[in-house]
Design an enzyme around this catalytic site. Structure first.
Site, PDB file in Angstrom:
ATOM      1  N   GLY A  48       6.188  11.466   5.133  1.00 22.74           N
ATOM      2  CA  GLY A  48       7.192  10.477   5.507  1.00 22.74           C
ATOM      3  C   GLY A  48       8.564  10.628   4.888  1.00 22.74           C
ATOM      4  O   GLY A  48       9.548  10.148   5.437  1.00 22.74           O
ATOM      5  N   GLU A 102      10.031   8.869  -2.109  1.00 25.37           N
ATOM      6  CA  GLU A 102       8.995   8.287  -1.246  1.00 25.37           C
ATOM      7  C   GLU A 102       9.663   7.616  -0.039  1.00 25.37           C
ATOM      8  O   GLU A 102      10.813   7.177  -0.124  1.00 25.37           O
ATOM      9  CB  GLU A 102       8.201   7.275  -2.096  1.00 25.37           C
ATOM     10  CG  GLU A 102       7.168   6.442  -1.381  1.00 25.37           C
ATOM     11  CD  GLU A 102       5.978   7.226  -0.864  1.00 25.37           C
ATOM     12  OE1 GLU A 102       6.193   8.246  -0.195  1.00 25.37           O
ATOM     13  OE2 GLU A 102       4.830   6.790  -1.099  1.00 25.37           O
ATOM     14  N   ASP A 103       8.936   7.525   1.066  1.00 26.05           N
ATOM     15  CA  ASP A 103       9.500   6.854   2.239  1.00 26.05           C
ATOM     16  C   ASP A 103       9.474   5.342   2.062  1.00 26.05           C
ATOM     17  O   ASP A 103      10.476   4.658   2.249  1.00 26.05           O
ATOM     18  CB  ASP A 103       8.793   7.286   3.536  1.00 26.05           C
ATOM     19  CG  ASP A 103       7.272   7.088   3.502  1.00 26.05           C
ATOM     20  OD1 ASP A 103       6.722   6.702   2.443  1.00 26.05           O
ATOM     21  OD2 ASP A 103       6.631   7.338   4.535  1.00 26.05           O
ATOM     22  N   ASP A 106       4.797   0.016  -0.340  1.00 29.35           N
ATOM     23  CA  ASP A 106       4.199  -1.143   0.327  1.00 29.35           C
ATOM     24  C   ASP A 106       3.399  -1.932  -0.718  1.00 29.35           C
ATOM     25  O   ASP A 106       3.948  -2.792  -1.393  1.00 29.35           O
ATOM     26  CB  ASP A 106       3.343  -0.595   1.476  1.00 29.35           C
ATOM     27  CG  ASP A 106       2.785  -1.660   2.381  1.00 29.35           C
ATOM     28  OD1 ASP A 106       3.542  -2.533   2.799  1.00 29.35           O
ATOM     29  OD2 ASP A 106       1.573  -1.602   2.682  1.00 29.35           O
ATOM     30  N   LYS A 134       8.850  -3.042   0.246  1.00 26.48           N
ATOM     31  CA  LYS A 134       8.468  -4.352   0.801  1.00 26.48           C
ATOM     32  C   LYS A 134       7.981  -5.218  -0.358  1.00 26.48           C
ATOM     33  O   LYS A 134       6.789  -5.223  -0.680  1.00 26.48           O
ATOM     34  CB  LYS A 134       7.302  -4.182   1.786  1.00 26.48           C
ATOM     35  CG  LYS A 134       7.631  -3.483   3.079  1.00 26.48           C
ATOM     36  CD  LYS A 134       6.365  -3.441   3.945  1.00 26.48           C
ATOM     37  CE  LYS A 134       6.513  -2.570   5.152  1.00 26.48           C
ATOM     38  NZ  LYS A 134       5.228  -2.345   5.844  1.00 26.48           N
ATOM     39  N   PHE A 155       5.923  -3.772   9.973  1.00 27.10           N
ATOM     40  CA  PHE A 155       5.647  -2.346  10.115  1.00 27.10           C
ATOM     41  C   PHE A 155       6.840  -1.664  10.771  1.00 27.10           C
ATOM     42  O   PHE A 155       7.319  -2.096  11.816  1.00 27.10           O
ATOM     43  CB  PHE A 155       4.382  -2.128  10.957  1.00 27.10           C
ATOM     44  CG  PHE A 155       3.971  -0.685  10.999  1.00 27.10           C
ATOM     45  CD1 PHE A 155       3.285  -0.116   9.938  1.00 27.10           C
ATOM     46  CD2 PHE A 155       4.304   0.111  12.094  1.00 27.10           C
ATOM     47  CE1 PHE A 155       2.930   1.232   9.965  1.00 27.10           C
ATOM     48  CE2 PHE A 155       3.949   1.459  12.130  1.00 27.10           C
ATOM     49  CZ  PHE A 155       3.265   2.009  11.057  1.00 27.10           C
ATOM     50  N   ASP A 162       6.130   7.263  10.617  1.00 27.75           N
ATOM     51  CA  ASP A 162       5.415   7.372  11.888  1.00 27.75           C
ATOM     52  C   ASP A 162       4.545   6.173  12.195  1.00 27.75           C
ATOM     53  O   ASP A 162       4.217   5.370  11.313  1.00 27.75           O
ATOM     54  CB  ASP A 162       4.503   8.606  11.870  1.00 27.75           C
ATOM     55  CG  ASP A 162       3.264   8.373  11.003  1.00 27.75           C
ATOM     56  OD1 ASP A 162       3.411   7.877   9.868  1.00 27.75           O
ATOM     57  OD2 ASP A 162       2.149   8.666  11.471  1.00 27.75           O
ATOM     58  N   ARG A 168       8.492   9.866  14.028  1.00 26.93           N
ATOM     59  CA  ARG A 168       9.188  10.394  12.844  1.00 26.93           C
ATOM     60  C   ARG A 168      10.565  10.940  13.195  1.00 26.93           C
ATOM     61  O   ARG A 168      11.456  10.982  12.359  1.00 26.93           O
ATOM     62  CB  ARG A 168       8.375  11.536  12.204  1.00 26.93           C
ATOM     63  CG  ARG A 168       7.052  11.093  11.620  1.00 26.93           C
ATOM     64  CD  ARG A 168       6.490  12.207  10.733  1.00 26.93           C
ATOM     65  NE  ARG A 168       5.075  12.056  10.462  1.00 26.93           N
ATOM     66  CZ  ARG A 168       4.569  11.308   9.489  1.00 26.93           C
ATOM     67  NH1 ARG A 168       5.360  10.611   8.705  1.00 26.93           N
ATOM     68  NH2 ARG A 168       3.264  11.245   9.303  1.00 26.93           N
TER      69      ARG A 168
HETATM   70  P1  5GP Z   1       1.268   1.822  -0.615  1.00 26.34           P
HETATM   71  O1  5GP Z   1       0.288   2.553  -1.447  1.00 26.34           O
HETATM   72  O2  5GP Z   1       2.548   1.469  -1.325  1.00 26.34           O
HETATM   73  O3  5GP Z   1       0.632   0.599  -0.005  1.00 26.34           O
HETATM   74  O4  5GP Z   1       1.525   2.751   0.624  1.00 26.34           O
HETATM   75  C1  5GP Z   1       2.689   3.399   0.916  1.00 26.34           C
HETATM   76  C2  5GP Z   1       2.457   4.258   2.142  1.00 26.34           C
HETATM   77  O5  5GP Z   1       1.981   3.473   3.237  1.00 26.34           O
HETATM   78  C3  5GP Z   1       3.759   4.849   2.620  1.00 26.34           C
HETATM   79  O6  5GP Z   1       4.021   6.099   2.019  1.00 26.34           O
HETATM   80  C4  5GP Z   1       3.527   4.966   4.116  1.00 26.34           C
HETATM   81  O7  5GP Z   1       2.859   6.167   4.408  1.00 26.34           O
HETATM   82  C5  5GP Z   1       2.596   3.822   4.447  1.00 26.34           C
HETATM   83  N1  5GP Z   1       3.330   2.646   4.969  1.00 26.34           N
HETATM   84  C6  5GP Z   1       3.450   1.435   4.376  1.00 26.34           C
HETATM   85  N2  5GP Z   1       4.186   0.585   5.116  1.00 26.34           N
HETATM   86  C7  5GP Z   1       4.564   1.280   6.216  1.00 26.34           C
HETATM   87  C8  5GP Z   1       5.372   0.949   7.364  1.00 26.34           C
HETATM   88  O8  5GP Z   1       5.906  -0.161   7.543  1.00 26.34           O
HETATM   89  N3  5GP Z   1       5.542   1.942   8.281  1.00 26.34           N
HETATM   90  C9  5GP Z   1       4.994   3.183   8.151  1.00 26.34           C
HETATM   91  N4  5GP Z   1       5.241   4.064   9.122  1.00 26.34           N
HETATM   92  N5  5GP Z   1       4.230   3.529   7.079  1.00 26.34           N
HETATM   93  C10 5GP Z   1       4.030   2.590   6.117  1.00 26.34           C
END
Ligand code: 5GP
Length: 178
Positions: A48, A102-103, A106, A134, A155, A162, A168
């Site tokens: 991402g 990082e993208d 969450d 977030k 989301f 993606d 993407r």
């Molecule tokens: P975390 O471990 O912080 O919950 O997860 C982060 C990962 O979840 C990100 O690197 C991404 O791959 C995915 N992710 C979380 N929220 C979103 C979102 O709103 N859109 C997309 N496309 N991926 C997300």
């Protein structure tokens, strides 16, 4: 503005490419200032982060290097459930100033896990640069020093992110329409 469809879901444009570029410039200026005289290693988390990593690096004026890692998920036996293993980190990060790119943060579990793993390799410092955070979703305290956008619990796709493999390539950011 016309909505788009990816797989079964509809999305609406919420952040333009121009806004992203302007905000990444702002964050890059902070990194230029904070790392003056150093040579940080950007560590992009695939898939991402590739567009963000490129835009961020393009705006860095300090000496810097980049490498990419991938995370493989598997169900762990600890309380947080999913453990992610860092794959593809071939160079030593010992003594390096690492900036994880990082993208989106969450729940924060991925970054928490990543910092723990990288921390055992004795870098001089580790910080996180994330295109999106977030805050309402965070389950663990993760300090994202270089956060570009803070967004609500929705989301999103586009600019490297993606929905089930697609989206993407979109230059802008889109929110899912519930
Ligand atoms: P975390 O471990 O912080 O919950 O997860 C982060 C990962 O979840 C990100 O690197 C991404 O791959 C995915 N992710 C979380 N929220 C979103 C979102 O709103 N859109 C997309 N496309 N991926 C997300």
């Amino acid at each position: 503005m016309s909505n788009i469809k990816i797989h079964d879901k509809e999305f609406v444009k919420t952040i333009s490419h121009d806004e992203i570029v302007a905000e990444v410039k702002r964050v890059a200026a902070n990194i230029n200032r904070d790392y003056a005289g150093k040579r940080p290693l950007l560590l992009g988390v695939l898939n991402g982060s590739f567009m963000f990593a490129a835009e961020l690096m393009r705006n860095l004026e300090i000496e810097c290097e980049i490498s990419f890692v991938k995370l493989s998920s598997y169900q762990g036996t600890n309380s947080t459930g999913v453990i992610k293993e860092v794959l593809g980190l071939s160079e030593s990060i010992t003594g390096r100033d690492v900036i994880v790119v990082e993208d989106i943060v969450d729940t924060g579990l991925t970054m928490q896990n990543m910092l723990e793993t990288l921390g055992t390799r004795e870098p001089a410092s580790i910080e996180i640069a994330s295109l999106f955070v977030k805050p309402a979703r965070l389950q663990v305290p993760v300090n994202v020093k270089y956060s570009v956008f803070t967004i609500p619990d929705r989301f999103i796709v586009g600019y490297g992110l993606d929905y089930d493999g697609l989206g993407r390539n979109l230059p802008d950011i889109y929110d899912v329409v519930e």
